[in-house]
Every structure is written in C-alpha cells, then in structure tokens.
Design an enzyme around this catalytic site. Structure first.
Site, PDB file in Angstrom:
ATOM      1  N   SER A 129       0.860  -1.244   0.028  1.00 16.73           N
ATOM      2  CA  SER A 129      -0.117  -0.238  -0.107  1.00 16.73           C
ATOM      3  C   SER A 129       0.883   1.316  -0.013  1.00 16.73           C
ATOM      4  CB  SER A 129      -0.908  -0.043   1.175  1.00 16.73           C
ATOM      5  OG  SER A 129      -1.810  -0.955   1.121  1.00 16.73           O
ATOM      6  N   HIS A 168     -15.040   0.296   3.100  1.00 19.20           N
ATOM      7  CA  HIS A 168     -14.593   1.551   3.619  1.00 19.20           C
ATOM      8  C   HIS A 168     -16.067   2.353   3.199  1.00 19.20           C
ATOM      9  CE1 HIS A 168     -10.806   0.271   3.708  1.00 19.20           C
ATOM     10  NE2 HIS A 168     -10.535   1.024   4.646  1.00 19.20           N
TER      11      HIS A 168
END
Lengths: 372, 622
Positions: free
Chosen positions: B321, B364
C-alpha cells in the site's frame, strides 16, 4: 757450465724480489680474508688464524731453505710412506666436510694430508728421476706412474678432485722435463683416447653427485642457477660486477652478503676481484707471474737435475693451482676444490706452499756452492 | 728409446725444456687475463646489475587505508597494526620443506600456502601468505628465522571496524585483490596481496581510500635475511571519508530491527543525505576483512538469512500500500479523480469473474482520495488504477524513481520492477492482462521496489516534489593536504506534480498517522506523516496471521517523514514476514524519528546547506 756459475756470482743467495712478491700476495690474501669474514661472530677471526698459518709457513719456509735439498730428497720415500698412511687414516677417521673426507682433526685445527702430499710427490718424483742411473721409457713413464698411483687413488677416494689433478699436473711436468719424446707422447695420447670411454665411465661413476652437477653446470651455465650452478654463477657475478676499479675494500656485496660461498677459501679470488676490479686483478696476476717467472729462473739455473726437477715440480704445482683456481672462479673450468696459493685461507695449503717456495730458494742458494 | 743416464748430461736439455713451461705460462696467463677482461670490462655492467638484484629485494610498503567517519566525526573504520607473513621465492631453496615448516609452526593449510606461493609475479616479489598473525605466531616465526630463509614478517595496518557489525552493509569490507581484479585497468597499480574494498563504501570509494603503495629496497644476504633497508618511495595514505550517517541513528535502526530480517532507511529529504541505513541480518566486516577459509566463506554465502545482502538497496519487495502514494499523485495529476471524487468500497472489487478483496472485510463505504490514503482503501485504488491503466501508473512510478537506480554510492544496487505493457511484452513475451493492473494498483503483482527507493519516494513527497540522489559520503579529506572536500548534494529532478496535489497527499499522509492505519507511529514529540503497506508474499489469505508459518507471512512496510511542517527526515521501514505495516513497521519509524529530536545534536563535521564547508579537524585522534 762453470762460466754460467761465475757469471751469476752476483745473484744474491737470498732473493728479496722473491720474498717481496710472496709477502705482497700473502698480504692481499689476508686482506681479502679479513674483508669477507670481518663480520664473523665468535671464535678466532679467520685473518688472525691465517696470520698464524703464515707464521708456521714461514718456519717451514726457513726450514726448507736451510736444510740441503739433497738431504730432503733422500727422505722422499719415507715421507711418501707417511703421507700414504695419513691419507689412509683420513679415509677412516677423517673429518667430513661438504661430502668429502679430507681433514684429520688435531685439537681445534684440522690438517689436510692431501695438500702436503703434493709437495711430497714432487720430492718423490724428483728424487726418483735424479737418482736413476739409466732410464728407459718403462722407468720414465710407467714406474713413476705406479709410484704415484696409490697416493692418487687415496686422494680421489676422499674425494679431492683438485689435489688429484694437481698430482697429475706434477707428474706431467716431470714427464715433460725428463724428455718425453713425441712418439711417447703420441702413444700415451692414443692410449688415453682408447681408454677414455672406460676411464670416463669409471671417473663419472666414481664422482659424487655434486661433482657431476658441477660439471653439468659448467657445460651448461643455465643449469639450475639456484642450486648446483650456484657457486659458479655467484662467483662470476662477483668477479664481473667488480668491473674496472672494483667495489672497494669491504664493498664486495656478493661476498659480504654471503651470496658467494667459501669466500675466504676456494673463492677468495672472486672476493678480491669484486673489491679490486680488473686493475687489481691485473696486479695480482702480475705478482703471480713475477713469482713464477723468478721460480723458472731458479729452475733453469739449478745446479743439478734434482734441483731442476724439484723446481719444475714446485712451479707446476703453483701454476696449476693458480690457473685452475682463477679459471674455475671465472667460469672457465668446472669447479674443483683447489685453493689459490698464498691467498686462500687454510693451514695445510699455506704451510705446503710456503715450504715449497722455501725449497725453491734452497735450490737457488745451493747452486752457488759449486764444490758442495 | 735411448736409455742414457742423465745425471749431468741431460741437465742442459732439461733446463731448455723449461721454455715450454714459460711459453705455456704466458699463454695461460694471457687467457686468464682475457677471460677476466671479458667478465669485468665487457660484461661488467651486466654482472653489476645481477649483483644489485642479487642483494636487493623490493618490498612493497602497503599504504594506510583512509579512515571512515560518520557525519559527526565518529570513527567507523580505522586501521590497527598487524603482523603479516611474506615469503620471497628467490630466497627459498626448498619450497615443500618451507610449506612443511609453516604448516607445523603456524598450523597453516598446506594447500593454501602452496596456492599463495604459486601466484604470478617475479621471484623477487614477496608473496603475502597470511595476515593478522598473532603476536605469538609472529614470535614463533622470528624465533625460527634462521631456519626460514625468505620468510619475512611485516608489520602492516589491518582494517578494523570498531563498531563491529554496525553499518556493516554501508561500510562493506576489504579483501585481497583477486587475480581477476588485478587484470582490470582500474587496479593496475595494485599487486598480489593488496587490500581493496570489496563491498559497500569501501568498494565504491576504494580509489580514494586505498592510497598509494610505497616501496622499500631491502638488502638481504644469501639466506634472505634483512641487512639494511631504504625507503625508495613512501606510501601515501588514503583519503578519509565522512559519511552522511549519524551512527547513533544507525545503531538505533539496527537495534530496532533486532533479530528480524529487514531494512530501515532514513534520509534527509532536503539533500538526500542518508542518515541511517540498516539491513538485517548483518555480518561482522572484521571477520570478512581478514583471511577466510573457504568453509567460512561458504557458511556466510549459504546462510539462509543472506547476511551479505543489503536489504535496503538490494532487497526487492512489492511495495504494497505504500505504492498508493504514487497512485494518488498519478490519479490527481491525470485528473482521473478530483480530490472530492468518491468511490464506494464494499470490501471488494469485482473484475470479470474475480473478486479483488479490500483488506477491510466490510469495506470503507463512500470514500475520497484523502480518506482512501488515510485508511488505505484498496478498492479506491483498484478503481482509479483500472481507470488510468498500467502505463500511466508506470509513468508516475518512474517519475518517482522506481524501476531505476537511486544512484547511491553502493555497489550492486537493485532497481525493482515497474511493470507496463511493454515491460511485460519484453520480459515475459505476453500481453498485459487488465486484472494485473488491479494488483499493481495496490503495489502487488509485478511491482517491486527497494526500501531505499521507497525512502526516496516519501522524501520526494516531503520535499514538495524535489528528489535528491541519496548519498552516503558527505566529504573526502585529502590526507596529504588536510583539505576537506565536500561532495555536493545532487538533485535528481522534480516530479511533475502540482503543489496542490502534493499538499493533498501530504495531508492524507499526516492523517494516516493521526487517525488512519499508522496510529502506532503517532508521536507526542514530533508530527509524523506516513503510509503503511503490507506486501503479500503469497496469495491473499484469510484467517488469523498467527496461523500462517512465518516464512509465508507478509512483509510489513511503513514510509514516513517528519516533522510534517518542515520535513527533516524521511524513513522507510521494511520488516520481512511481520505482517501489517501499521503494527510491525510504523512503531520502528516512530522511534527513529523521535531519536532525531531526542538525541543531543552534535556539531557535524561538514556544515549543512549552502554554507562554506568547515575544515575542522576530525574529533578522533589518529
């Protein structure tokens, strides 16, 4: 004959030129020995010992000078017998040094009978020829050869090739003096040539390993420079690097740094040549030539055959040793152990040489006593 | 033949024959004189040369290697006296006997000695047989000196690293120049036994550090024993190096990694100075700088932890990430998204038949770019990646320096992989598959980077887009003149990213630490911005981390900078097989960054910034 004697009446019985030459060579010898060995540690310095040998040699010189050489010559056979015994003793109890048994130890010193044997051989052969009333070729060549043989064999057994060759040189000089005819020389040469392969076989076979290597090294200079050819190469380097003026006293790096083995004995000439250069070498050669020239004078004016033969023998011995020693250090001959007379360190050789020179002067001195 | 008595009759004849002797004598003496003239005059100079070579040996005087200091003048590498055993073949009469003697006296390996003696070179050139003899060993040799012609003990300086394994990968180690190396022109001044840098800074700056060998002429006797010596040419000491690292940070970084495999890189983003660069596991350069047995060498090389591998510059890992930082810049710059664009994350991204999961099972929800960075939303980046396409991603990755060397002064830097359609065509001979773009968007799949590259990437963000070439050496001090020559910081360029884009990303990264995935990096001392990453080593797994064998666990990443307002440090942390970056890597970065605040400042040897370099003497006494 009488004329010649009278003509030479002014010829001093004690030849200072002769003594001067001998002392000059001895001095250069001691100097060279000092130069090589001054860094030596412990023990009596070599040059001091050499001075002691010279003192003893002087005593021998005086003795050989004063006693009538006829009397000395009469002792030839008994002396020869003693030498033969000593040579035999050497083989039994002798001190071994570098693969050869040459020395009889006496206290701190060692005594080398083969050196004395050379002088005794001169006495024996001169006595033999001068006392023989009639002489044929058997007696001239073969018999003296047979007399010489036991001594020669004992010396070669040690092995001491140098002394053995000196023996042959003295014998050859004597033969020359007593008049080898050309046919006789021819026959001997032919005979030698026929025998050569066998002799070579015998000689090569009897040589020690190191002697063979030395001969190989001589024939082929590049043969193992670090090993068997080492002596010869280092000696040539020492001499050659001296160039014209030399490296100066104590400046001979070859000898000072011990690249040159036996710098105080057999290779003392190389030490001298390195430090004194070509000019010094010419001076030394001149001294030797002068000495031998005076000796030849003595021989040619000897009163009798014995004197002439003795002188010739001494001259032959001297010449042979000087020429072979210098020749081997300069790489002209294979390396055989022969010291340079009056230069090399050594008791036996110094005493023998000086005794021989005393004998020479003796011959000169006696020639004046016409009615002896 | 007549048999006549020749008592008196033949005396005259006999004496005439002496003439033969006379002539013979003169001839022979002339011959001798000629021979001596030939030797001494004609070939005299030849023999003079021989006699000079006979007695003199050239001994190489090894130069003292330059010392290495950290930025504050703390000694990292110096030299200590050591006994070295040399053998001059010229003086060795019997090689095998000598080998036997050395074997029995010092317990050396006979094959090793044989090999060393057999190395090329003249017989007069001493060969180095063994270094670092102990005092006892040297004494044993000296005691047997007379039996060991040609053997010589030299006192030489030996490389020493006072810190042991500290900064080992940076410093590297020294070793004897190899036969192959000697063939190369850069080493033409060297000889068998010369020590050169074989790794690290020791290698890259070897030409400064190694100095220049001198020469001594030694007069020896026939046994090779030294009689006298003259220095013909003095050796020149090598130059000293001042590194950019602060050894206190370096030590801390290494301690933080502890037993784990991984790397930590700390840079000053404003000039590229490497403040610390740790790689674990490490090695002791003291061990490698001395003679190794083949067995020891094999042990080191075959060690599963690969201690010789500098993971900071040679370890290639998927960035995970942390790659989203670059994705964010690319997405904004290409106007693929605007700061307010939102993507709906439901915990997965369906592409064709395959569902690409988000790390957060529930998703999310609606999320914008900044929040996507803060919470590291995978689906957001899957989406924008898919929209941009791999070649656009590759463009930006390259702009940030991925897929190419950073240019750090260390040997064998690896460059990682920035995949693109042409890359795949070229390397794999296959067309790019759209699904592969999705993996690449979160720094997985083919993408690989080195920790140093990631430190540079985050530093570039911190420095508002200006990238510096990471540098390790700050200054070189010329031993001869005492002059300190500062090496300039080199800007690599500016990424083409608008300031507002950078600002948004910076805010996002600050949010990551403040409230996102890296709250464990939050510090009360200093404001920190960063990005976590988890680099998958195998297919994404479900189930608790602890159930997976360690060697299959993911690598933990964290890249960060601080202080947020005016960045002074950029850090990349990679810990192998430690799972999530937020938990495993972020706390380490925090420690390093806090250390910068906590550690009492030292006066750097070289002044910072555009000032005049100070020529202050190093602190350590020599």
């Amino acid at each position: 004959m009488i004329d010649r004697v009278i003509d030479n009446r002014g010829f001093d019985s004690f030849d200072w030129r002769f003594i001067g030459l001998v002392l000059a060579i001895l001095f250069l010898g001691v100097l060279s020995i000092y130069s090589v060995t001054h860094a030596q540690q412990g023990g009596t310095p070599f040059y001091l010992k050499q001075l002691m040998w010279i003192a003893l040699g002087s005593a021998a010189f005086v003795a050989m000078l004063t006693v009538d050489y006829h009397k000395i010559a009469r002792l030839a056979y008994p002396l020869y017998a003693i030498i033969l015994v000593l040579l035999a003793v050497v083989l039994v109890i002798g001190k071994t040094s570098r693969g050869a048994q040459r020395w009889i130890p006496i206290g701190p010193f060692a005594f080398q009978p083969s050196e004395f044997a050379k002088l005794v051989l001169i006495l024996v052969l001169a006595h033999y020829y001068s006392s023989a009333p009639r002489i044929g070729w058997l007696q001239r060549v073969v018999l003296p050869g047979l007399i010489m043989l036991p001594g020669l064999l004992l010396i070669l057994k040690q092995p001491d090739l140098g002394s053995g060759l000196s023996f042959l040189a003295v014998y050859a000089a004597m033969l020359l003096m007593v008049g080898m005819r050309s046919q006789a020389i021819g026959i001997i040469l032919l005979f030698s040539l026929m025998l050569f392969p066998f002799a070579w076989e015998l000689l090569w076979g009897s040589l020690h390993e190191y002697q063979r290597h030395r001969i190989m090294a001589f024939v082929d200079p590049e043969y193992d420079p670090g090993g068997k050819g080492y002596h010869g190469l280092q000696s040539r380097i020492a001499i050659g690097s001296g160039e014209l003026l030399g490296k100066g006293l104590y400046g001979g790096t070859q000898s000072q740094l011990k690249f040159l083995p036996e710098g105080h004995t057999d290779f003392v000439f190389a030490v001298f040549a390195e430090e004194w250069g070509f000019l010094g070498v010419l001076l030394l050669l001149a001294l030797f030539v002068g000495l031998i020239w005076l000796s030849l004078e003595i021989a040619s004016r000897a009163k009798d055959v014995l004197g002439a033969l003795l002188a010739a023998g001494v001259i032959a011995m001297l010449c042979f040793c000087v020429v072979v020693n210098i020749g081997m250090t300069a790489g002209m001959f294979p390396i055989v152990g022969i010291p340079l007379p009056l230069m090399s360190y050594g008791g036996s050789v110094t005493i023998t040489t000086m005794a021989a020179l005393g004998l020479l002067l003796n011959i000169k001195r006696r020639r004046l006593t016409l009615f002896y | 033949m007549a048999s006549v008595g020749f008592q008196d009759v033949e005396l005259g004849e006999l004496q005439r024959r002496l003439t033969v002797l006379r002539i013979g004598l003169l001839l022979v003496v002339a011959l001798l004189a000629f021979r001596l003239w030939h030797l001494q005059i004609r070939e005299g100079s030849y023999y003079r040369d021989l006699s000079e070579n006979n007695r003199t040996r050239s001994v190489i005087l090894e130069p003292v290697r330059g010392q290495i200091y950290d930025r504050n003048g703390v000694l990292l590498a110096n030299n200590v006296p050591s006994f070295t055993l040399y053998v001059t073949l010229e003086d060795v009469k019997d090689r095998e006997a000598l080998i036997q003697q050395l074997t029995s006296l010092l317990g050396l390996d006979p094959d090793m000695v044989r090999r060393k003696l057999a190395t090329k070179g003249g017989k007069l050139l001493p060969r180095k047989i063994k270094d670092r003899l102990s005092l006892r060993e040297a004494a044993v040799i000296e005691a047997h000196r007379l039996d060991l012609p040609g053997v010589m003990i030299q006192v030489e300086s030996q490389r020493n690293y006072p810190g042991g394994a500290v900064a080992a990968h940076l410093l590297g180690y020294v070793g004897e120049v190899s036969a192959e190396q000697l063939e190369r022109s850069e080493f033409e001044e060297l000889h068998q036994g010369s020590m050169i840098g074989q790794y690290g800074v020791e290698k890259t700056f070897d030409r400064f550090l190694r100095g220049k060998a001198g020469q001594k002429s030694v007069e020896v006797d026939a046994l090779g024993h030294e009689k006298r010596s003259d220095v013909v040419e003095k050796p020149e000491a090598g130059d000293d190096l001042y590194l950019t690292i602060d050894v206190r940070l370096q030590r801390l970084a290494e301690d933080l990694l502890g037993e784990e495999a991984g790397a930590i890189v700390a840079l000053d983003p404003t000039n590229g100075d490497v403040l610390a660069m740790a790689s674990r596991p490490a090695f002791d350069p003291n061990v490698l700088s001395r003679e190794l047995t083949p067995k020891q060498w094999v042990e080191i090389v075959q060690d599963e932890g690969h201690p010789l591998n500098n993971r900071a510059t040679q370890g290639q890992y998927p960035p995970g990430s942390t790659f989203k930082v670059i994705m964010a810049a690319a997405a904004l710059e290409t106007k693929t998204v605007s700061p307010s664009t939102t993507v709906r994350c439901t915990g997965g991204y369906q592409f064709g038949r395959r569902l690409y999961r988000d790390w957060k099972a529930g998703g999310h929800g609606f999320i914008d770019l900044e929040q996507a960075l803060v919470h590291s939303c995978d689906v957001y980046f899957y989406t924008v990646g898919q929209r941009m396409g791999i070649d656009t991603i590759a463009d930006y990755a390259k702009q940030f320096g991925l897929g190419q060397p950073t240019g750090i002064e260390l040997p064998s830097e690896r460059v990682g992989i920035v995949p693109s359609t042409s890359w795949k065509e070229k390397v794999k001979g296959e067309p790019w598959l759209p699904g592969e773009t999705i993996s690449a968007s979160i720094g997985q799949g083919y993408v690989t980077v080195t920790p140093l590259q990631m430190a540079s990437v985050i530093g570039t963000i911190a420095n508002n887009g200006v990238a510096y070439r990471p540098r390790l050496v700050q200054a070189i001090m010329d031993r001869a003149t005492g002059r300190l020559q500062e090496l300039p910081a080199v800007a690599r360029g500016k990424v083409e990213v608008k300031p507002q884009t950078l600002k948004l990303i910076q805010e996002g990264l600050a949010g990551v630490v403040r409230e996102g995935t890296a709250t464990r990096a939050k510090s009360v001392l200093i404001s920190i911005a960063g990005k976590t990453g988890t680099a998958q080593t195998a297919a994404l797994r479900t189930g608790p981390e602890k159930d997976i064998p360690k060697k299959f666990r993911d690598h933990a990443w964290f890249v960060a900078y601080a202080p947020v307002e005016k960045p002074r440090i950029a850090v990349a942390v990679l810990v192998e097989h430690m799972g999530h970056g937020g938990s495993a890597a972020a706390p380490l970065a925090k420690e390093i960054i806090e250390a910068l605040v906590k550690l009492p400042p030292k006066a750097p040897v070289v002044a910072q910034g555009p000032g005049v370099p100070t020529a202050s003497a190093p602190r350590e006494t020599r």
